[in-house]
Scaffold this active site. Structure first.
Site, PDB file in Angstrom:
ATOM      1  N   HIS A  32     -29.545-100.267  47.360  1.00 21.54           N
ATOM      2  CA  HIS A  32     -29.430-100.037  48.801  1.00 21.54           C
ATOM      3  C   HIS A  32     -28.505 -98.864  49.124  1.00 21.54           C
ATOM      4  CE1 HIS A  32     -31.865-102.701  51.107  1.00 21.54           C
ATOM      5  NE2 HIS A  32     -31.081-102.646  52.152  1.00 21.54           N
ATOM      6  N   ARG A  60     -36.727 -99.678  50.005  1.00 19.26           N
ATOM      7  CA  ARG A  60     -36.062-100.879  49.501  1.00 19.26           C
ATOM      8  C   ARG A  60     -36.489-101.040  48.045  1.00 19.26           C
ATOM      9  NH1 ARG A  60     -38.380-102.548  54.566  1.00 19.26           N
ATOM     10  NH2 ARG A  60     -36.782-103.042  56.127  1.00 19.26           N
ATOM     11  N   HIS A  68     -37.420-100.328  59.759  1.00 11.31           N
ATOM     12  CA  HIS A  68     -36.634-101.263  60.567  1.00 11.31           C
ATOM     13  C   HIS A  68     -37.437-101.687  61.789  1.00 11.31           C
ATOM     14  CE1 HIS A  68     -32.475 -99.785  58.956  1.00 11.31           C
ATOM     15  NE2 HIS A  68     -33.013-100.707  58.197  1.00 11.31           N
TER      16      HIS A  68
END
Length: 299
Positions: A245, A148, A271
């Site tokens: 992204h 990220r 995640h």
């Protein structure tokens, strides 16, 4: 208890117990503040005065502002979490947001680069300059690791282990994970850190352990990264734009296309839930269909 006081308690709860990032806390406070303003407009001064009918009126007002379903869903999620906290603290008897249905979301397939497209991005920088070396190292690492942008901008020098080719990053909820990177990223990083970064540090007499710096020798911001990436892609495709992204999506898609298992990709992306990673399987299915139609004699 006053509306504002409850908000501050929840803010502290997010910070201390949930380890939420400043960015996440900011969004929560904005969404709760919006609902607080709505209550006051309705002459209500207590969180427990909210009921299902009032929330429906609040939603009607939100939709009239033409915001997206995704944004509405985020606001409802924020308020549901807030009322869960109020219920736990005995400040409301029940959470009225439990009875509110989230808007049905359209599934967006993530945008990504094809392999030949991203290869062009690796050829646009002048690697004889400090900023060119920085940009090359940055895009190589983003593609190699699926970071990220907030994770990229907070990497410190000691977080990179060149002996094994991995980087330690701090993700959402302050959870840390090690992510491997390949030889191309390693080469670009070494060149930047031994040459370009040192020049940026010494030229501006800067003192920071953050890896990626701006031309003032200070840590790059997320906005700065977006600007740099867009400048790079303008050299390749005059009308296209890029968001950080998109490189993360490309990283995940290419790994899955080459046979990586979903759990490993989930771990590298950071995640919490596998469902967040499964969105990329839609992309790879499209890719497989394309390969099949182009290759099979009777397709």
């Amino acid at each position: 208890m006053a509306l504002h006081q409850s908000k501050e308690q929840f803010k502290e709860y997010l910070k201390v117990e949930k380890n939420a990032s400043p960015h996440t806390i900011k969004h929560y406070m904005y969404d709760i503040g919006q609902f607080e303003a709505f209550l006051l407009k309705e002459s209500l001064k207590n969180w427990k005065d909210a009921d299902h009918l009032l929330i429906r009126n609040f939603l009607t007002e939100l939709y009239q502002t033409k915001i997206t379903k995704r944004t509405v869903s985020r606001k409802l999620s924020s308020l549901r979490s807030f009322y869960n906290f109020l219920e736990r603290e005995g400040l409301v008897e029940q959470n009225p947001f439990h009875y509110v249905t989230m808007p049905k979301m359209e599934k967006n397939i993530p945008e990504f680069f094809y392999e030949e497209e991203i290869e062009k991005l690796f050829e646009v920088e002048d690697l004889t300059t400090p900023l060119g070396q920085r940009n090359q190292a940055m895009i190589e690492l983003l593609y190699a690791s699926g970071l990220r942008v907030t994770e990229l901008t907070t990497i410190n020098v000691h977080d990179i282990d060149f002996s094994v080719g991995s980087v330690l990053v701090t993700g959402k909820g302050k959870k840390q994970r090690h992510i491997p990177f390949g030889s191309h990223a390693q080469k670009a990083l070494l060149k930047y850190m031994r040459d370009g970064r040192d020049q940026l540090i010494s030229k501006r007499n800067s003192d920071t352990d953050v890896v990626f710096l701006n031309n003032m020798g200070k840590p790059l911001t997320a906005r700065g990264v977006s600007y740099i990436l867009n400048s790079m892609i303008q050299k390749v495709a005059k009308t296209s734009s890029i968001h950080p992204h998109k490189l993360r999506h490309t990283f995940a898609t290419h790994l899955l296309n080459k046979g990586a298992d979903l759990r490993s990709v989930q771990e590298m992306l950071g995640h919490e839930n596998l469902s967040s990673t499964q969105v990329y399987t839609h992309v790879t299915k499209d890719y497989l269909q394309k390969i099949y139609k182009n290759a099979h004699p009777r397709a």
